[in-house]
Design a protein around this motif. Structure first.
Motif, PDB file in Angstrom:
ATOM      1  N   LEU A 130     -11.801  32.607 -28.786  1.00 30.97           N
ATOM      2  CA  LEU A 130     -12.708  31.648 -28.157  1.00 30.97           C
ATOM      3  C   LEU A 130     -12.037  30.893 -27.018  1.00 30.97           C
ATOM      4  CD1 LEU A 130     -14.427  30.097 -31.308  1.00 30.97           C
ATOM      5  CD2 LEU A 130     -15.294  31.909 -29.824  1.00 30.97           C
ATOM      6  N   LEU A 131     -10.758  30.586 -27.192  1.00 28.58           N
ATOM      7  CA  LEU A 131     -10.012  29.796 -26.216  1.00 28.58           C
ATOM      8  C   LEU A 131      -8.756  30.548 -25.798  1.00 28.58           C
ATOM      9  CD1 LEU A 131     -10.217  26.393 -28.127  1.00 28.58           C
ATOM     10  CD2 LEU A 131     -11.743  27.184 -26.311  1.00 28.58           C
ATOM     11  N   PRO A 132      -8.914  31.698 -25.128  1.00 31.32           N
ATOM     12  CA  PRO A 132      -7.751  32.509 -24.783  1.00 31.32           C
ATOM     13  C   PRO A 132      -6.842  31.807 -23.790  1.00 31.32           C
ATOM     14  CG  PRO A 132      -9.693  33.322 -23.638  1.00 31.32           C
ATOM     15  CD  PRO A 132     -10.161  32.267 -24.601  1.00 31.32           C
ATOM     16  N   SER A 133      -5.558  31.778 -24.090  1.00 30.18           N
ATOM     17  CA  SER A 133      -4.602  31.177 -23.169  1.00 30.18           C
ATOM     18  C   SER A 133      -3.203  31.484 -23.650  1.00 30.18           C
ATOM     19  CB  SER A 133      -4.786  29.658 -23.076  1.00 30.18           C
ATOM     20  OG  SER A 133      -4.506  29.049 -24.317  1.00 30.18           O
ATOM     21  N   GLY A 134      -2.281  31.523 -22.695  1.00 30.31           N
ATOM     22  CA  GLY A 134      -0.870  31.639 -23.029  1.00 30.31           C
ATOM     23  C   GLY A 134      -0.488  32.895 -23.773  1.00 30.31           C
ATOM     24  N   ALA A 135       0.614  32.793 -24.514  1.00 24.92           N
ATOM     25  CA  ALA A 135       1.172  33.924 -25.247  1.00 24.92           C
ATOM     26  C   ALA A 135       1.246  33.595 -26.729  1.00 24.92           C
ATOM     27  CB  ALA A 135       2.576  34.258 -24.717  1.00 24.92           C
ATOM     28  N   ALA A 149       4.874  39.740 -27.651  1.00 27.28           N
ATOM     29  CA  ALA A 149       3.794  38.761 -27.684  1.00 27.28           C
ATOM     30  C   ALA A 149       2.526  39.333 -27.073  1.00 27.28           C
ATOM     31  CB  ALA A 149       4.198  37.491 -26.945  1.00 27.28           C
ATOM     32  N   GLU A 150       1.381  38.863 -27.586  1.00 28.86           N
ATOM     33  CA  GLU A 150       0.096  39.132 -26.934  1.00 28.86           C
ATOM     34  C   GLU A 150      -0.090  38.044 -25.887  1.00 28.86           C
ATOM     35  OE1 GLU A 150      -4.542  38.287 -27.856  1.00 28.86           O
ATOM     36  OE2 GLU A 150      -3.437  39.247 -29.493  1.00 28.86           O
ATOM     37  N   ASP A 195      -9.258  44.492 -22.942  1.00 28.04           N
ATOM     38  CA  ASP A 195      -7.918  44.925 -23.357  1.00 28.04           C
ATOM     39  C   ASP A 195      -7.085  43.718 -23.791  1.00 28.04           C
ATOM     40  OD1 ASP A 195      -8.472  47.538 -22.785  1.00 28.04           O
ATOM     41  OD2 ASP A 195      -7.233  47.647 -20.970  1.00 28.04           O
ATOM     42  N   LEU A 196      -6.343  43.896 -24.885  1.00 28.03           N
ATOM     43  CA  LEU A 196      -5.337  42.911 -25.288  1.00 28.03           C
ATOM     44  C   LEU A 196      -3.984  43.475 -24.876  1.00 28.03           C
ATOM     45  CD1 LEU A 196      -6.615  42.001 -28.883  1.00 28.03           C
ATOM     46  CD2 LEU A 196      -7.156  40.894 -26.703  1.00 28.03           C
ATOM     47  N   VAL A 197      -3.223  42.702 -24.140  1.00 27.97           N
ATOM     48  CA  VAL A 197      -1.959  43.178 -23.572  1.00 27.97           C
ATOM     49  C   VAL A 197      -0.793  42.607 -24.365  1.00 27.97           C
ATOM     50  CG1 VAL A 197      -0.562  43.343 -21.493  1.00 27.97           C
ATOM     51  CG2 VAL A 197      -3.062  43.275 -21.306  1.00 27.97           C
TER      52      VAL A 197
END
Length: 222
Positions: A130-135, A149-150, A195-197
């Motif tokens: 919901l709140l994508p940010s950072g690693a 890390a993602e 995509d999740l990196v």
């Protein structure tokens, strides 16, 4: 940010309380008005009684101003329908659906809806969608100097090759998660929406990498 949550069970109530504590405005939708008791007297957000995928109900909950939508009711079908309505009808950028049948995850991922299966659910996983940010660290070597890390990636990287992402940010992409499945990228792999990196990097470079991934490919300077 305003966030709408469909489902006021234990998961929905916990999400609502956590998000409100973080300073977000929250609206919770549930067909059963007694379910809102789980929110407690101190909850200051909206309580909307109705079907979570009904457009009028979602408008009452403020979906038109929402930056994120979580579908965490007790039904897989209701969750995915509501998530698609939020994404496709109202253009909500960050949408996540909880599912009970992990075999359906790939189908839902193909529809562009990030899913969190009950068998591996945690509040952190849902909040990250919901709140994508950072690693988010996944592994560290014993010395703590290197980590896997993602890393949240700006949408502006979509359509560019993984090799360019590596060259311009200085990291090594270990693998991608696409449509719920892990894959090893090649030099020709192009980043797709959803995509999740996952990258390998030095721990002392995390902040630099986060900033580079947040910028578009034309903005990164190393």
């Amino acid at each position: 940010m305003h966030i709408v949550i469909m489902g006021c069970g234990r998961v929905g109530a916990a999400l609502a309380q956590t998000l409100e504590q973080q300073g977000h405005t929250v609206a919770v939708v549930d067909q059963d008005p007694t379910a809102f008791r789980r929110l407690g007297a101190g909850f200051g957000g909206r309580r909307v009684t109705g079907v979570g995928f009904d457009q009028d109900t979602l408008r009452e909950a403020g979906i038109e101003e929402a930056g994120a939508f979580a579908a965490v009711s007790s039904g897989d079908n209701s969750n995915i329908i509501a998530a698609r309505v939020a994404r496709e009808m109202f253009g909500v950028e960050n949408v996540a659906a909880r599912i009970y049948d992990p075999r359906r995850a790939e189908v839902y991922q193909r529809l562009g809806i990030p899913t969190v299966a009950t068998v591996r659910w945690t509040a952190d996983q849902m909040l990250r969608r919901l709140l994508p940010s950072g690693a988010e660290p996944l592994w560290r070597d014993p010395s703590g100097g290197v980590q896997l890390a993602e890393v949240h990636t700006s949408p502006s990287w979509v359509g560019h090759k993984v090799s360019r992402l590596q060259e311009e940010t200085g990291v090594r992409v270990a693998f991608l998660t696409r449509l719920g499945e892990a894959m090893l990228p090649t030099s020709e792999t192009v980043l797709q929406e959803g995509d999740l990196v996952h990258v390998m990097m030095r721990t002392d470079e995390v902040e630099t990498v986060e900033a580079a991934f947040e910028k578009g490919p034309e903005e990164v300077t190393r």
